[in-house]
Design a protein around this motif. Sequence first.
Motif, PDB file in Angstrom:
ATOM      1  N   ARG A  90      -6.221 -15.735   5.876  1.00 14.67           N
ATOM      2  CA  ARG A  90      -4.914 -15.891   6.531  1.00 14.67           C
ATOM      3  C   ARG A  90      -3.817 -16.152   5.504  1.00 14.67           C
ATOM      4  O   ARG A  90      -4.076 -16.607   4.403  1.00 14.67           O
ATOM      5  N   ARG A  91      -2.607 -15.837   5.917  1.00 10.46           N
ATOM      6  CA  ARG A  91      -1.411 -16.011   5.090  1.00 10.46           C
ATOM      7  C   ARG A  91      -1.379 -15.038   3.916  1.00 10.46           C
ATOM      8  O   ARG A  91      -0.697 -15.271   2.929  1.00 10.46           O
ATOM      9  N   GLY A  92      -2.119 -13.940   4.031  1.00 11.48           N
ATOM     10  CA  GLY A  92      -2.137 -12.939   2.962  1.00 11.48           C
ATOM     11  C   GLY A  92      -1.637 -11.582   3.410  1.00 11.48           C
ATOM     12  O   GLY A  92      -1.834 -10.590   2.704  1.00 11.48           O
ATOM     13  N   GLY A  93      -1.033 -11.511   4.592  1.00 12.24           N
ATOM     14  CA  GLY A  93      -0.492 -10.239   5.068  1.00 12.24           C
ATOM     15  C   GLY A  93      -1.454  -9.399   5.884  1.00 12.24           C
ATOM     16  O   GLY A  93      -1.115  -8.283   6.295  1.00 12.24           O
ATOM     17  N   VAL A  94      -2.635  -9.910   6.155  1.00 11.08           N
ATOM     18  CA  VAL A  94      -3.636  -9.146   6.903  1.00 11.08           C
ATOM     19  C   VAL A  94      -3.167  -8.883   8.327  1.00 11.08           C
ATOM     20  O   VAL A  94      -3.193  -7.741   8.803  1.00 11.08           O
ATOM     21  N   ALA A  95      -2.745  -9.922   9.025  1.00 10.95           N
ATOM     22  CA  ALA A  95      -2.305  -9.759  10.418  1.00 10.95           C
ATOM     23  C   ALA A  95      -1.113  -8.810  10.486  1.00 10.95           C
ATOM     24  O   ALA A  95      -1.044  -7.944  11.364  1.00 10.95           O
ATOM     25  N   ARG A  96      -0.191  -8.943   9.558  1.00 10.99           N
ATOM     26  CA  ARG A  96       0.991  -8.070   9.520  1.00 10.99           C
ATOM     27  C   ARG A  96       0.575  -6.609   9.339  1.00 10.99           C
ATOM     28  O   ARG A  96       1.074  -5.718  10.018  1.00 10.99           O
ATOM     29  N   ALA A  97      -0.376  -6.361   8.448  1.00 12.85           N
ATOM     30  CA  ALA A  97      -0.850  -4.991   8.212  1.00 12.85           C
ATOM     31  C   ALA A  97      -1.551  -4.433   9.451  1.00 12.85           C
ATOM     32  O   ALA A  97      -1.373  -3.255   9.803  1.00 12.85           O
ATOM     33  N   LEU A  98      -2.333  -5.258  10.126  1.00  6.42           N
ATOM     34  CA  LEU A  98      -3.011  -4.808  11.346  1.00  6.42           C
ATOM     35  C   LEU A  98      -2.006  -4.512  12.449  1.00  6.42           C
ATOM     36  O   LEU A  98      -2.141  -3.520  13.184  1.00  6.42           O
ATOM     37  N   MET A  99      -0.995  -5.354  12.580  1.00  9.26           N
ATOM     38  CA  MET A  99       0.049  -5.134  13.587  1.00  9.26           C
ATOM     39  C   MET A  99       0.826  -3.844  13.300  1.00  9.26           C
ATOM     40  O   MET A  99       1.174  -3.107  14.213  1.00  9.26           O
ATOM     41  N   GLU A 100       1.080  -3.589  12.032  1.00  9.64           N
ATOM     42  CA  GLU A 100       1.784  -2.362  11.665  1.00  9.64           C
ATOM     43  C   GLU A 100       0.930  -1.136  12.001  1.00  9.64           C
ATOM     44  O   GLU A 100       1.437  -0.132  12.486  1.00  9.64           O
TER      45      GLU A 100
END
Length: 146
Positions: A90-100
């Motif tokens: 977490r806090r490494g951009g993983v969720a953001r990349a998945l959402m994109e």
Amino acid sequence: MTVREAGLADVDRLAPLFDGYRRFYRQPSDPEGARRFLAERLEARESRVFVAETPEGRAVGFVQLFPSFSSVSMKRLWILNDLYVAPDARRGGVARALMERARQLAVETGARGLILETESHNAPAKTLYEDLGWALDGTHHYELLV
């Protein structure tokens, strides 16, 4: 990190993440049930799953989307049902990349958009969604459990 579409061959790697997602929502651990549920959805093509992997190939997060339709707009709609990132990633951009990647799926399929729901106390998720341009839709959601 890379994000790619998952298939049946990925189920064993995804099942621990899916089990972690369910435990986050206060469900008892059920690794075999998680594996079976994912396999059934993918085999029947009832969902689309994207997995985030480290350069070493470790699965660190996933997003699962279910198709739906909007009668009002007469277009496809994607339900972003599950989003989970391993605690140590977490806090490494993983969720953001998945959402994109989920947003890209909506564009690729000519969908009206995506919808999701989260618990009101899930502040980190709500912050991410709003940072990515998501907005509360102003509707009331009801459920009937049978």
